[in-house]
Design a protein around this motif. Structure first.
Motif, short mmCIF file in Angstrom:
data_model
loop_
_atom_site.label_atom_id
_atom_site.label_comp_id
_atom_site.label_asym_id
_atom_site.label_seq_id
_atom_site.Cartn_x
_atom_site.Cartn_y
_atom_site.Cartn_z
N TYR A 27 -28.10 -37.47 15.34
CA TYR A 27 -26.97 -37.57 16.27
C TYR A 27 -26.57 -36.18 16.76
N GLY A 28 -26.46 -35.23 15.83
CA GLY A 28 -26.07 -33.88 16.20
C GLY A 28 -27.04 -33.23 17.16
N SER A 41 -17.77 -23.99 11.41
CA SER A 41 -17.75 -25.40 11.02
C SER A 41 -17.83 -25.53 9.50
N LEU A 42 -18.58 -24.64 8.87
CA LEU A 42 -18.62 -24.64 7.40
C LEU A 42 -17.24 -24.32 6.84
N PHE A 73 -23.97 -32.01 11.35
CA PHE A 73 -23.94 -32.00 12.81
C PHE A 73 -24.21 -30.59 13.34
N SER A 74 -23.62 -29.58 12.70
CA SER A 74 -23.77 -28.19 13.16
C SER A 74 -25.17 -27.64 12.86
N CYS A 123 -22.70 -18.44 20.68
CA CYS A 123 -21.94 -19.63 20.30
C CYS A 123 -22.47 -20.21 18.99
N VAL A 124 -23.79 -20.32 18.85
CA VAL A 124 -24.39 -20.88 17.64
C VAL A 124 -24.06 -20.00 16.42
N VAL A 125 -24.20 -18.69 16.59
CA VAL A 125 -23.95 -17.76 15.49
C VAL A 125 -22.49 -17.85 15.03
N LEU A 126 -21.59 -18.08 15.95
CA LEU A 126 -20.17 -18.16 15.60
C LEU A 126 -19.79 -19.53 15.05
#
Length: 528
Positions: A239-240, A282-283, A79-80, A274-277
């Motif tokens: 979906y993601g 999420s991993l 998803f991420s 936000c994406v970088v963090l």
């Protein structure tokens, strides 16, 4: 509270008190509606980015992702993986568009494009999505706190809801953003702390966790088979992408933050921060889930306790020990994955640290719920109440309306949380509900933005077709066995994908048909 030591209770009380103080501090600035909804456009991009990251890192991630990984694999990380592409589309097209309109609501422009019905339809979809999001988060946190305190889930949800409502009403969007900055840091530190405690409690440490995870496919990203009937890699990836495109592109929670930035460049920076963090975060939570799986494989006696606890929730209160044992034996890890984190916290995390981790979980819930309440109040006030009932409200009346709508949104969210008690997987529930409600909204938005020739009539027909498809995909499983051939053959996560594409493509095809008919009529007229 029967399980938490005094030190842990003190940590939690201090944290909740700090949140209320933040709300009180920023309440001194909230003298008008613009400050309450936009913070006067003075928030730096880095703070907005951490705020968006904290909203993504809700308790659905904090509790749901480890539970999902425990019972399955790393599909939650897939998803991420889709986030960067969705962020690129949003930063290139959506942020400049919203900043140029100057409208605080993400849905006002739909009225200019298609009419008042389109604006209202999108707002209703958004409010239903927020109701599902807040409800699933309330439920997820209550699940953990019940294991720690012994209090009823209803009491926990109501108490937490009152606290969130107070500081959100007092502080407005500025309090939401700055508290989320602190909450994002607390949540991340809490995740690292959990990882450390898991590793130190598994004999053999990282090596043993890795061996168990590899043996039982706990590091898998899912099946790569080109099938859309099961939650394969491709289903979760699609979906993601659509959900993240909806989040970055037209979710009021995020669009409203773009307006709090001092410039479009700062707003775009916030998305990429936000994406970088979030990608490594999420991993990290997938790693927590795999670590918990290894821990409970090493300690099967603890696993049996969780299985019996999960079994009793679906049995009558007078069920016998034999009945409970029989029901527990039939459960799979996917059936009790959401319970492993609370159980681990109760049994293995030292006093004092439990309070810190509970505070991290509370912050994960509070950041997302508070932003959802603020965004819901904003769109209701701007797109519903002022649009249809009282458009000439002065600033004082508008601020009062925003406060009232915030309280109502918070109460609706906690009621939804109570209604979800007993759900097997909080993450699955949220994924399914968000896909249902967001699909139609995103499809209409893309139709209006990409197909510039589409008119009101084509848009209405496209939405009607899309809603019928979404309803069929959602409810067709209820059809009797003799009509099994009419059931939806695709996985539930495909609802937002198919729903969005149905509305968009139906609108485009209807537009092309109109243009073709018009050309034929003109050609006939010239011939005559």
């Amino acid at each position: 509270m029967k399980n938490l030591p005094t030190l842990d209770l003190a940590v939690i009380v201090v944290y909740l008190g700090a949140m209320l103080l933040v709300g009180w501090y920023f309440s001194r600035k909230n003298k008008n509606a613009e400050q309450f909804t936009k913070a006067s456009g003075q928030i730096p991009g880095w703070a907005i980015g951490i705020s968006i990251y904290a909203t993504f890192l809700s308790s659905n991630t904090f509790l749901g992702v480890p539970g999902k990984t425990f019972g399955g694999n790393w599909s939650a990380f897939v998803f991420s993986i889709s986030m960067p592409l969705a962020a690129w589309v949003a930063s290139k097209y959506f942020v400049p568009f919203y900043r140029s309109t100057g409208q605080i609501s993400a849905y006002t422009h739909l009225e200019h494009r298609f009419g008042a019905w389109a604006r209202t339809y999108a707002v209703v979809c958004f409010l239903l999505t927020q109701l599902a999001r807040m409800g699933s988060i309330f439920f997820g946190v209550a699940l953990t706190l019940q294991a720690l305190t012994g209090f009823s889930m209803k009491m926990i949800i109501i108490s937490m809801g009152i606290c969130i409502i107070i500081y959100t009403v007092l502080g407005g969007i500025e309090a939401v953003i700055w508290t989320e900055v602190g909450q994002g840091i607390v949540k991340t530190l809490g995740a690292f702390l959990i990882i450390y405690i898991i590793v130190t409690n598994v004999p053999g440490g990282i090596g043993k966790i890795t061996a168990i995870g590899l043996h039982d496919s706990k590091f898998s990203l899912g099946s790569f088979a080109l099938s859309f009937k099961e939650p394969t890699f491709w289903v979760v990836l699609l979906y993601g992408f659509f959900i993240n495109l909806n989040n970055f592109g037209m979710d009021q929670n995020y669009v409203q933050r773009y307006h709090t930035a001092s410039s479009s460049r700062q707003a775009v920076k916030s998305i990429w921060l936000c994406v970088v963090l979030y990608l490594p975060a999420s991993l990290l939570f997938c790693v927590i889930g795999s670590g918990l799986y290894a821990f409970y494989q090493v300690h099967p006696e603890l696993t049996e306790a969780i299985r019996q606890q999960a079994a009793t929730e679906h049995l009558p209160t007078n069920a016998t020990t034999a009945q409970i044992a029989q029901a527990a034996a039939q459960l799979t890890p996917a059936d009790y994955g959401d319970k492993v984190m609370p159980n681990f916290m109760v049994s293995k995390i030292p006093a004092g640290l439990v309070g810190l981790i509970v505070s991290a979980i509370l912050s994960a819930a509070m950041s997302t719920i508070s932003s959802g309440m603020n965004a819901s109040a904003t769109v209701f006030s701007v797109d519903i109440y002022k649009r249809y009932f009282k458009p000439d409200m002065n600033d004082k009346q508008t601020l009062w309306l925003l406060h009232t709508a915030t309280v109502v949104a918070g109460i609706a969210g906690l009621i939804a949380g109570i209604a979800m008690i007993g759900v097997k997987s909080v993450l699955d529930m949220w994924w399914q509900l968000s896909g249902i409600f967001a699909g139609g909204m995103l499809g209409l938005f893309l139709l209006g933005m990409i197909s510039r020739q589409t008119r009101n009539r084509e848009a209405i027909l496209a939405v009607v077709i899309g809603i019928l498809v979404i309803l069929w995909m959602t409810l067709s499983d209820l059809l009797p066995q003799e009509y099994a051939m009419l059931r939806n053959p695709l996985h539930q996560n495909m609802i937002i994908v198919v729903g969005t594409l149905t509305i968009f493509l139906a609108g485009v095809i209807l537009t092309k048909l109109r243009q073709k008919n018009k050309s034929e009529v003109q050609l006939t007229s010239k011939t005559v």
